[in-house]
Design a protein around this motif. Structure first.
Motif, PDB file in Angstrom:
ATOM      1  N   LEU A   1       0.845  -1.192   0.000  1.00 23.92           N
ATOM      2  CA  LEU A   1       0.000   0.000   0.000  1.00 23.92           C
ATOM      3  C   LEU A   1       0.884   1.247   0.000  1.00 23.92           C
ATOM      4  O   LEU A   1       2.028   1.202   0.480  1.00 23.92           O
ATOM      5  CB  LEU A   1      -0.902   0.025   1.244  1.00 23.92           C
ATOM      6  N   PRO A   2       0.383   2.361  -0.539  1.00 20.57           N
ATOM      7  CA  PRO A   2       1.148   3.605  -0.478  1.00 20.57           C
ATOM      8  C   PRO A   2       1.460   3.970   0.973  1.00 20.57           C
ATOM      9  O   PRO A   2       0.645   3.737   1.874  1.00 20.57           O
ATOM     10  CB  PRO A   2       0.206   4.631  -1.124  1.00 20.57           C
ATOM     11  N   SER A   3       2.625   4.530   1.199  1.00 17.60           N
ATOM     12  CA  SER A   3       3.058   4.811   2.561  1.00 17.60           C
ATOM     13  C   SER A   3       4.072   5.940   2.573  1.00 17.60           C
ATOM     14  O   SER A   3       4.763   6.188   1.582  1.00 17.60           O
ATOM     15  CB  SER A   3       3.674   3.553   3.174  1.00 17.60           C
TER      16      SER A   3
ATOM     17  N   ASP B   1      -7.301  -3.440   5.050  1.00 13.41           N
ATOM     18  CA  ASP B   1      -6.642  -2.132   5.060  1.00 13.41           C
ATOM     19  C   ASP B   1      -6.836  -1.444   3.718  1.00 13.41           C
ATOM     20  O   ASP B   1      -6.567  -2.032   2.668  1.00 13.41           O
ATOM     21  CB  ASP B   1      -5.141  -2.292   5.311  1.00 13.41           C
ATOM     22  N   ARG B   2      -7.269  -0.193   3.770  1.00 13.63           N
ATOM     23  CA  ARG B   2      -7.314   0.644   2.573  1.00 13.63           C
ATOM     24  C   ARG B   2      -6.140   1.612   2.542  1.00 13.63           C
ATOM     25  O   ARG B   2      -5.752   2.091   1.491  1.00 13.63           O
ATOM     26  CB  ARG B   2      -8.639   1.402   2.508  1.00 13.63           C
ATOM     27  N   SER B   3      -5.617   1.889   3.727  1.00 15.98           N
ATOM     28  CA  SER B   3      -4.427   2.721   3.865  1.00 15.98           C
ATOM     29  C   SER B   3      -3.738   2.287   5.151  1.00 15.98           C
ATOM     30  O   SER B   3      -4.303   1.533   5.952  1.00 15.98           O
ATOM     31  CB  SER B   3      -4.793   4.208   3.921  1.00 15.98           C
ATOM     32  N   LEU B   4      -2.521   2.774   5.341  1.00 14.16           N
ATOM     33  CA  LEU B   4      -1.764   2.388   6.522  1.00 14.16           C
ATOM     34  C   LEU B   4      -1.855   3.475   7.592  1.00 14.16           C
ATOM     35  O   LEU B   4      -1.617   4.650   7.308  1.00 14.16           O
ATOM     36  CB  LEU B   4      -0.303   2.153   6.157  1.00 14.16           C
TER      37      LEU B   4
ATOM     38  N   GLU C   1       3.139   2.583   9.144  1.00 12.85           N
ATOM     39  CA  GLU C   1       3.605   3.114   7.859  1.00 12.85           C
ATOM     40  C   GLU C   1       4.809   2.352   7.314  1.00 12.85           C
ATOM     41  O   GLU C   1       5.067   2.397   6.108  1.00 12.85           O
ATOM     42  CB  GLU C   1       3.934   4.599   7.990  1.00 12.85           C
TER      43      GLU C   1
END
Length: 232
Positions: free
Chosen positions: A150-152, A181-184, A189
């Motif tokens: 995921l982007p982080s 999870d959709r984001s961290l 992170e």
């Protein structure tokens, strides 16, 4: 209701470099009598800093939403003292949530880690999944942990295993997705791998203890992530 209480029991300066090789113990899990809420208490001594820490979280088992959290830490007292201090200080709030006097639950699944200190190879890496058969009721059902990049904004990507990126996880139980999870979040992170540690059940309510592997200067940390769910 407070979202977060932090009790500082000594003068401390905590940096990323002080957090290394931690696998804090899950010390108590308890459901409210009707199973609508669940308490998770964990703590121990952080390897890099020597800090004694204790943390607790209360979750809604129908929605998975966190209802309450508290933590305490000390540079001078033992881990047991800090845990007991936190438990006493939160007596009113936990009593109001119906989990203070509940009997401790026993895990229906508990993974035995071969080493005291965490290692990256314990966790499932990005773009992979692991399925564990867990006897939730009268028969084993598949619990599937899928890890995906995921982007982080990870500040230390060079400290992850070679070729790996920060990742989140999806948890499915007998085909039912209970977490994705959709984001961290900020405390994950730099998480790159995950492992299923323990599972507790009361009726059709469950809590899953996941370990998130994040970089430390003396090896990875295996941080506690709690997932509560109402199972179909």
């Amino acid at each position: 209701m407070r979202a977060l209480l932090t009790a500082v029991l000594g003068l401390l300066t905590l940096t990323v470099s002080a957090r290394a090789g931690d696998r804090l113990d899950v010390q108590r899990v308890a459901f409210s009598p009707e199973g609508a809420r669940v308490l998770v208490l964990w703590g121990g001594v952080q390897d890099g800093s020597g800090l004694s820490v204790a943390r607790l979280s209360v979750l809604d088992t129908a929605s998975g939403r966190p209802l309450y959290a508290a933590s305490a830490r000390s540079t001078s007292e033992s881990a047991a003292w800090v845990r007991d201090w936190l438990w006493r200080s939160e007596e009113t709030a936990l009593g109001r949530l119906g989990v203070r006097s509940s009997r401790a639950a026993q895990p229906v699944y508990a993974r035995a880690f071969p080493r005291a200190a965490p290692v990256w190879t314990e966790g499932t890496r990005g773009d992979a999944s692991t399925t564990t058969l867990v006897r939730l009721w009268s028969r084993p059902v598949p619990v599937r942990l899928t890890v995906r990049a995921l982007p982080s904004r990870c500040a230390f990507p060079e400290m992850l295993p070679e070729g790996e990126r920060p990742a989140g996880f999806i948890l499915t139980v007998n085909g039912q997705t209970v977490h994705a999870d959709r984001s961290l979040p900020p405390d994950r992170e730099c998480a790159a791998r995950y492992a299923l540690d323990r599972v507790y059940v009361q009726g059709n309510r469950a809590v899953f203890i996941i370990r998130a592997y994040t970089p430390g200067f003396e090896g990875p940390n295996a941080d506690v992530v709690t997932v509560a769910a109402q199972l179909r």
